[in-house]
Design a protein around this motif. Sequence first.
Motif, PDB file in Angstrom:
ATOM      1  N   GLU A 161       0.834  -1.202   0.000  1.00 39.21           N
ATOM      2  CA  GLU A 161       0.000   0.000   0.000  1.00 39.21           C
ATOM      3  C   GLU A 161       0.868   1.250   0.000  1.00 39.21           C
ATOM      4  OE1 GLU A 161      -3.264   1.872   3.010  1.00 39.21           O
ATOM      5  OE2 GLU A 161      -3.667  -0.135   2.237  1.00 39.21           O
ATOM      6  N   ASP A 162       1.998   1.209   0.699  1.00 39.79           N
ATOM      7  CA  ASP A 162       2.892   2.370   0.709  1.00 39.79           C
ATOM      8  C   ASP A 162       3.415   2.659  -0.700  1.00 39.79           C
ATOM      9  OD1 ASP A 162       2.586   2.707   3.409  1.00 39.79           O
ATOM     10  OD2 ASP A 162       4.415   1.640   3.949  1.00 39.79           O
ATOM     11  N   ARG A 163       3.803   1.618  -1.425  1.00 39.41           N
ATOM     12  CA  ARG A 163       4.296   1.800  -2.788  1.00 39.41           C
ATOM     13  C   ARG A 163       3.170   2.295  -3.699  1.00 39.41           C
ATOM     14  NH1 ARG A 163       8.557  -0.678  -5.387  1.00 39.41           N
ATOM     15  NH2 ARG A 163       9.701  -0.365  -3.448  1.00 39.41           N
ATOM     16  N   PHE A 164       1.957   1.802  -3.462  1.00 42.88           N
ATOM     17  CA  PHE A 164       0.815   2.239  -4.261  1.00 42.88           C
ATOM     18  C   PHE A 164       0.556   3.727  -4.060  1.00 42.88           C
ATOM     19  CE2 PHE A 164      -3.843   2.771  -4.776  1.00 42.88           C
ATOM     20  CZ  PHE A 164      -3.932   2.447  -6.120  1.00 42.88           C
ATOM     21  N   ARG A 165       0.592   4.172  -2.820  1.00 45.61           N
ATOM     22  CA  ARG A 165       0.385   5.596  -2.548  1.00 45.61           C
ATOM     23  C   ARG A 165       1.512   6.431  -3.158  1.00 45.61           C
ATOM     24  NH1 ARG A 165      -3.718   6.652   0.879  1.00 45.61           N
ATOM     25  NH2 ARG A 165      -4.518   4.941   2.154  1.00 45.61           N
ATOM     26  N   MET A 166       2.717   5.885  -3.140  1.00 46.88           N
ATOM     27  CA  MET A 166       3.841   6.590  -3.749  1.00 46.88           C
ATOM     28  C   MET A 166       3.618   6.742  -5.248  1.00 46.88           C
ATOM     29  SD  MET A 166       7.840   5.443  -3.859  1.00 46.88           S
ATOM     30  CE  MET A 166       7.933   5.319  -2.067  1.00 46.88           C
ATOM     31  N   ARG A 167       3.104   5.688  -5.901  1.00 47.46           N
ATOM     32  CA  ARG A 167       2.839   5.777  -7.322  1.00 47.46           C
ATOM     33  C   ARG A 167       1.809   6.855  -7.625  1.00 47.46           C
ATOM     34  NH1 ARG A 167      -0.877   4.678 -10.737  1.00 47.46           N
ATOM     35  NH2 ARG A 167      -2.185   3.414  -9.390  1.00 47.46           N
ATOM     36  N   LEU A 168       0.768   6.907  -6.811  1.00 41.61           N
ATOM     37  CA  LEU A 168      -0.241   7.938  -7.016  1.00 41.61           C
ATOM     38  C   LEU A 168       0.368   9.331  -6.910  1.00 41.61           C
ATOM     39  CD1 LEU A 168      -3.254   6.507  -4.977  1.00 41.61           C
ATOM     40  CD2 LEU A 168      -3.017   6.591  -7.458  1.00 41.61           C
ATOM     41  N   ARG A 169       1.185   9.521  -5.895  1.00 38.14           N
ATOM     42  CA  ARG A 169       1.794  10.840  -5.682  1.00 38.14           C
ATOM     43  C   ARG A 169       2.700  11.224  -6.842  1.00 38.14           C
ATOM     44  NH1 ARG A 169       3.939   9.686  -1.333  1.00 38.14           N
ATOM     45  NH2 ARG A 169       6.125   9.467  -1.887  1.00 38.14           N
ATOM     46  N   LEU A 170       3.536  10.298  -7.290  1.00 37.85           N
ATOM     47  CA  LEU A 170       4.455  10.590  -8.379  1.00 37.85           C
ATOM     48  C   LEU A 170       3.722  10.803  -9.695  1.00 37.85           C
ATOM     49  CD1 LEU A 170       7.308   8.043  -7.576  1.00 37.85           C
ATOM     50  CD2 LEU A 170       7.373  10.524  -7.275  1.00 37.85           C
ATOM     51  N   ALA A 171       2.688  10.001  -9.936  1.00 35.66           N
ATOM     52  CA  ALA A 171       1.946  10.136 -11.187  1.00 35.66           C
ATOM     53  C   ALA A 171       1.233  11.474 -11.277  1.00 35.66           C
ATOM     54  CB  ALA A 171       0.943   8.998 -11.319  1.00 35.66           C
ATOM     55  N   LEU A 172       0.780  11.990 -10.139  1.00 27.96           N
ATOM     56  CA  LEU A 172       0.088  13.273 -10.141  1.00 27.96           C
ATOM     57  C   LEU A 172       1.024  14.423 -10.492  1.00 27.96           C
ATOM     58  CD1 LEU A 172      -2.227  12.869  -7.008  1.00 27.96           C
ATOM     59  CD2 LEU A 172      -2.955  13.079  -9.392  1.00 27.96           C
TER      60      LEU A 172
END
Length: 205
Positions: free
Chosen positions: A105-116
Amino acid sequence: MDEAGFASARRGPGRPRAEGHDERIFAAAGALLDRGEEVTVSRVVELSGVSRASLYRRWPSMTDLLAAVLDEGREVPEIPLDGDLLENVLVAYTSPRAAGPNFSEDRFRMRLRLALTDRKLAQAYWRSHVARRRAGITAVLEAGIARGELRADLDLDACIDLVNGVFYYQYVVRGASFDDPDVVARCREAVRVAWRGMTTDERRE
């Protein structure tokens, strides 16, 4: 992301890949991400011990490497096409560890942040990873149409965006976790509402 070298360095014919290089590159890029450091060619080469030329041969760009690392642990969900299709979708989307046993989940949230903040990364992630995971739900919707349970005029991409958006909203806007039973129940009900809008008139009565 140190992209310049990738444009001029491409893997030549007949050059075999050295065993273990991919794993070391992934581990190095993942470690940089988890530490909040910028993922550059120089830092990946330094941490992995893999040559710059080897890195260039494996990845068309650092953006593509980063997208692959961010997707590590995700799996393509398999959704049965027999029985109750709606229930099959609900199980696939909301069962424990639905995203795969190695999902972070931490990596998933990181992906969301970077993609934005990086449109190119978001587009690379979509092309190479997200789009392929839609195959399961696409097949379900097509099966529903073939059975006469779902409307024949459905825009499948729009329907999938609608269903997936239910879950992204929990992460992005509500900051929720799917360890919370109330979150799971809310998502299941939202998917049911969306599904009712996809069904044929006869099925709604």
